[in-house]
Design a protein around this motif. Structure first.
Motif, mmCIF file in Angstrom:
data_model
loop_
_atom_site.group_PDB
_atom_site.id
_atom_site.type_symbol
_atom_site.label_atom_id
_atom_site.label_comp_id
_atom_site.label_asym_id
_atom_site.label_seq_id
_atom_site.Cartn_x
_atom_site.Cartn_y
_atom_site.Cartn_z
ATOM 1 N N ALA A 39 30.417 38.131 42.693
ATOM 2 C CA ALA A 39 31.203 38.660 41.562
ATOM 3 C C ALA A 39 30.280 39.340 40.560
ATOM 4 C CB ALA A 39 31.958 37.531 40.875
ATOM 5 N N LEU A 40 30.781 40.406 39.967
ATOM 6 C CA LEU A 40 30.079 41.081 38.876
ATOM 7 C C LEU A 40 30.919 40.925 37.608
ATOM 8 C CD1 LEU A 40 27.906 43.057 37.704
ATOM 9 C CD2 LEU A 40 29.386 44.938 38.485
ATOM 10 N N ILE A 41 30.273 40.431 36.544
ATOM 11 C CA ILE A 41 30.976 40.239 35.266
ATOM 12 C C ILE A 41 30.326 41.131 34.209
ATOM 13 C CG2 ILE A 41 31.620 38.589 33.463
ATOM 14 C CD1 ILE A 41 31.146 36.314 35.493
ATOM 15 N N THR A 42 31.108 41.993 33.560
ATOM 16 C CA THR A 42 30.567 42.685 32.379
ATOM 17 C C THR A 42 30.971 41.859 31.162
ATOM 18 O OG1 THR A 42 32.486 44.062 31.811
ATOM 19 C CG2 THR A 42 31.024 44.890 33.565
ATOM 20 N N GLY A 43 30.133 41.899 30.123
ATOM 21 C CA GLY A 43 30.417 41.056 28.956
ATOM 22 C C GLY A 43 30.080 39.603 29.237
ATOM 23 N N VAL A 44 29.115 39.391 30.108
ATOM 24 C CA VAL A 44 28.832 38.025 30.583
ATOM 25 C C VAL A 44 28.253 37.118 29.493
ATOM 26 C CG1 VAL A 44 26.478 38.479 31.428
ATOM 27 C CG2 VAL A 44 27.911 36.776 32.608
ATOM 28 N N ILE A 52 26.882 48.030 40.394
ATOM 29 C CA ILE A 52 27.863 47.803 41.469
ATOM 30 C C ILE A 52 27.171 47.886 42.834
ATOM 31 C CG2 ILE A 52 29.967 48.710 42.562
ATOM 32 C CD1 ILE A 52 30.878 49.453 39.656
ATOM 33 N N ARG A 53 26.281 48.865 42.976
ATOM 34 C CA ARG A 53 25.549 48.971 44.259
ATOM 35 C C ARG A 53 24.668 47.752 44.485
ATOM 36 N NH1 ARG A 53 24.758 54.721 43.129
ATOM 37 N NH2 ARG A 53 22.824 54.078 42.136
ATOM 38 N N GLU A 54 24.000 47.310 43.426
ATOM 39 C CA GLU A 54 23.066 46.182 43.567
ATOM 40 C C GLU A 54 23.801 44.869 43.850
ATOM 41 O OE1 GLU A 54 20.081 46.103 40.452
ATOM 42 O OE2 GLU A 54 19.727 43.971 40.821
ATOM 43 N N SER A 55 24.941 44.674 43.197
ATOM 44 C CA SER A 55 25.615 43.379 43.351
ATOM 45 C C SER A 55 26.568 43.349 44.553
ATOM 46 C CB SER A 55 26.389 43.029 42.072
ATOM 47 O OG SER A 55 27.309 44.053 41.751
ATOM 48 N N GLN A 56 26.986 44.519 45.042
ATOM 49 C CA GLN A 56 27.951 44.578 46.153
ATOM 50 C C GLN A 56 29.056 43.536 45.971
ATOM 51 O OE1 GLN A 56 28.479 46.732 48.824
ATOM 52 N NE2 GLN A 56 27.215 47.935 47.439
ATOM 53 N N PRO A 57 29.809 43.644 44.897
ATOM 54 C CA PRO A 57 30.744 42.569 44.531
ATOM 55 C C PRO A 57 32.027 42.552 45.372
ATOM 56 C CG PRO A 57 30.959 44.381 42.999
ATOM 57 C CD PRO A 57 29.836 44.752 43.925
ATOM 58 N N ASP A 58 32.555 41.347 45.569
ATOM 59 C CA ASP A 58 33.916 41.194 46.093
ATOM 60 C C ASP A 58 34.899 41.239 44.934
ATOM 61 O OD1 ASP A 58 33.223 40.500 48.914
ATOM 62 O OD2 ASP A 58 32.159 38.884 47.883
ATOM 63 N N GLU A 59 34.434 40.812 43.755
ATOM 64 C CA GLU A 59 35.298 40.782 42.577
ATOM 65 C C GLU A 59 34.525 41.320 41.374
ATOM 66 O OE1 GLU A 59 36.742 36.742 42.160
ATOM 67 O OE2 GLU A 59 37.423 36.702 44.250
ATOM 68 N N VAL A 60 35.187 42.144 40.577
ATOM 69 C CA VAL A 60 34.573 42.685 39.362
ATOM 70 C C VAL A 60 35.459 42.294 38.179
ATOM 71 C CG1 VAL A 60 33.916 44.793 38.122
ATOM 72 C CG2 VAL A 60 33.593 44.663 40.605
ATOM 73 N N TYR A 61 34.859 41.692 37.179
ATOM 74 C CA TYR A 61 35.594 41.294 35.977
ATOM 75 C C TYR A 61 35.071 42.122 34.806
ATOM 76 C CZ TYR A 61 37.042 37.254 38.744
ATOM 77 O OH TYR A 61 37.562 36.441 39.719
ATOM 78 N N ASN A 62 35.904 43.025 34.282
ATOM 79 C CA ASN A 62 35.449 43.873 33.179
ATOM 80 C C ASN A 62 35.842 43.255 31.838
ATOM 81 O OD1 ASN A 62 34.249 46.079 31.894
ATOM 82 N ND2 ASN A 62 36.241 47.065 31.676
ATOM 83 N N LEU A 63 34.929 42.468 31.290
ATOM 84 C CA LEU A 63 35.207 41.768 30.028
ATOM 85 C C LEU A 63 34.466 42.397 28.851
ATOM 86 C CD1 LEU A 63 34.906 38.050 31.265
ATOM 87 C CD2 LEU A 63 36.784 39.668 31.558
ATOM 88 N N ALA A 64 33.568 43.333 29.117
ATOM 89 C CA ALA A 64 32.787 43.933 28.027
ATOM 90 C C ALA A 64 33.681 44.847 27.188
ATOM 91 C CB ALA A 64 31.625 44.736 28.590
ATOM 92 N N ALA A 65 33.451 44.835 25.887
ATOM 93 C CA ALA A 65 34.215 45.706 24.986
ATOM 94 C C ALA A 65 33.611 45.643 23.591
ATOM 95 C CB ALA A 65 35.676 45.255 24.901
ATOM 96 N N SER A 93 30.864 33.950 29.634
ATOM 97 C CA SER A 93 30.058 32.761 29.938
ATOM 98 C C SER A 93 30.921 31.664 30.575
ATOM 99 C CB SER A 93 29.355 32.248 28.679
ATOM 100 O OG SER A 93 30.288 31.932 27.665
ATOM 101 N N TYR A 94 32.146 31.492 30.096
ATOM 102 C CA TYR A 94 33.017 30.489 30.741
ATOM 103 C C TYR A 94 33.348 30.913 32.175
ATOM 104 C CZ TYR A 94 33.974 27.899 26.395
ATOM 105 O OH TYR A 94 33.863 27.131 25.255
ATOM 106 N N LEU A 95 33.575 32.215 32.361
ATOM 107 C CA LEU A 95 33.910 32.692 33.704
ATOM 108 C C LEU A 95 32.707 32.527 34.638
ATOM 109 C CD1 LEU A 95 35.993 34.092 35.578
ATOM 110 C CD2 LEU A 95 35.024 36.280 34.839
ATOM 111 N N ALA A 96 31.509 32.824 34.145
ATOM 112 C CA ALA A 96 30.305 32.659 34.972
ATOM 113 C C ALA A 96 30.191 31.196 35.414
ATOM 114 C CB ALA A 96 29.064 33.088 34.193
ATOM 115 N N GLU A 97 30.448 30.274 34.491
ATOM 116 C CA GLU A 97 30.381 28.844 34.844
ATOM 117 C C GLU A 97 31.423 28.505 35.911
ATOM 118 O OE1 GLU A 97 30.672 26.575 31.177
ATOM 119 O OE2 GLU A 97 28.890 27.561 30.369
ATOM 120 N N LEU A 98 32.619 29.026 35.749
ATOM 121 C CA LEU A 98 33.692 28.740 36.713
ATOM 122 C C LEU A 98 33.320 29.270 38.100
ATOM 123 C CD1 LEU A 98 36.753 27.785 37.066
ATOM 124 C CD2 LEU A 98 37.304 30.222 36.899
ATOM 125 N N LEU A 99 32.835 30.513 38.148
ATOM 126 C CA LEU A 99 32.548 31.125 39.447
ATOM 127 C C LEU A 99 31.331 30.464 40.115
ATOM 128 C CD1 LEU A 99 33.237 34.913 38.697
ATOM 129 C CD2 LEU A 99 34.782 33.212 39.685
#
Ligand code: F7E
Length: 324
Positions: free
Chosen positions: A5-10, A68-81, A16-22
């Motif tokens: 998974a790739l998370i923006t706004g991590v 995106i190329r480096e992480s080759q994600p199955d899931e992307v969470y765009n939380l940055a803003a 941070s909660y999502l990173a812990e969950l995943l």
């Protein structure tokens, strides 16, 4: 192979909660981080050693493509803003670039470099703005009331268009306010609980607030990141409201917080500061999460009185050190 998974706004509350969950679910987690001269990794303390951080910025397409190329994600969470409504009135074009066009950049990156990835967009109850119906659900018309709101509206429609045009598995989570001890200090709930803790410990005498009559549907952030994950586990992408379907005013939240710290007469400590009022206000929000309950089996369980207790306790502990 485990999922990626790739998370923006991590580094933020939700990231941070999502990173812990995943991480707890066995994912390999990548986080996009914006370079700061003083990095802010506080919220990532529990998982920092177990996630991969990639430098990048939502205003920079090549850094997004690279992530995106480096992480080759199955899931992307765009939380940055740029997520603070008040600031969006002062920096409208920056807000549009990050919170609006930034979503398009993320979707382009996914379309070109990981088209099979599932995409989550942090949409928001601020889309409803001047509310047209009560409570709000996925079919309620939008009427944003700030540059933040209209930037997010662009992101919302970008997600739907990439879904319809290119078949991306892209979903909008229309999340109502969700709080925690990790909430940024500029948002009203944390401003109150931090202010109350300071007053209780004799470090301050009063608390300045803006519009005490504003009404919000406040839930507990860790429950909401679980909802984000559930959206991406569905066979079909869709858009979902996550909310508690209850609402409280800022004044009620403040009253509860002072009460938790042992103060009866909260008004004695609170003064209204005109500088904290917004050029246009979102007066009231309450969300109907029926679709999420039915399709995702998701339900908010923490209500405001319990949330207030958690946040005041955490701020007291932060300011005075752990109790013996
Ligand atoms: O304001 C009023 C203020 O800044 C809530 C973001 O996460 O949730 C958040 O947006 C209400 C407003 O959050 C103060 O006028 C009174 O009516 O905590 P807030 P927000 O604007 O609702 C949504 C879902 C998002 O997507 C956003 O990114 O409280 N208010 N006195 C105050 N607000 C602040 N910040 N400070 C005060 O002193």
């Amino acid at each position: 192979m485990g999922r990626r998974a790739l998370i923006t706004g991590v580094t933020g509350q939700d990231g941070s909660y999502l990173a812990e969950l995943l991480v707890s679910k066995g994912y390999t987690v990548y986080g996009l981080v914006r370079r700061l001269s003083t990095p802010n990794m506080t919220h990532l303390a529990a998982v920092k050693e177990r996630i991969h951080l990639i430098d990048g910025d939502l205003t920079d397409q090549s850094s997004i493509n690279n992530a995106i190329r480096e992480s080759q994600p199955d899931e992307v969470y765009n939380l940055a803003a740029q997520s603070f409504v008040q600031t969006s009135f002062k920096q409208p074009t920056l807000t549009c670039d990050v919170s609006g066009v930034g979503v398009v950049r993320m979707l382009e990156g996914v379309r070109l470099h990981a088209p099979q990835a599932r995409f989550y967009q942090a949409s928001t109850s601020e889309l409803y703005g001047q509310v047209q119906r009560e409570p709000q659900d996925e079919a309620t018309p939008f009427h944003p009331r700030s540059p933040y709101g209209f930037a997010k509206l662009m992101g919302y429609w970008a997600v739907i268009n990439y879904r319809e045009s290119y078949g991306l598995h892209a979903s909008n989570g229309i999340l109502f306010n969700h709080e925690s001890p990790r909430r940024g200090i500029e948002f009203v709930t944390r401003r109150i609980t931090h202010g109350v803790a300071q007053i209780a410990l004799g470090k301050s005498k009063n608390l300045h607030l803006g519009n005490l009559a504003a009404r919000r549907d406040w839930g507990y952030a860790p429950e909401y990141v679980e909802g984000m994950w559930r959206m991406l586990q569905q066979r079909e992408p869709s858009d979902y409201v996550l909310a508690t379907n209850t609402s409280f005013t800022v004044a009620q939240f403040a009253s509860l917080a002072f009460k938790v710290a042992g103060f009866r007469n909260w008004r004695k400590f609170v003064s209204v500061d005109q500088a904290l009022m917004r050029p246009a206000e979102v007066h009231t929000l309450r969300g109907n999460p029926k679709k999420a309950r039915k399709r995702l089996g998701w339900q908010a369980t923490t209500r405001v009185p319990e949330l207030v207790k958690k946040m005041v306790a955490a701020d007291l502990e932060n300011l005075e050190g752990p109790r013996r």
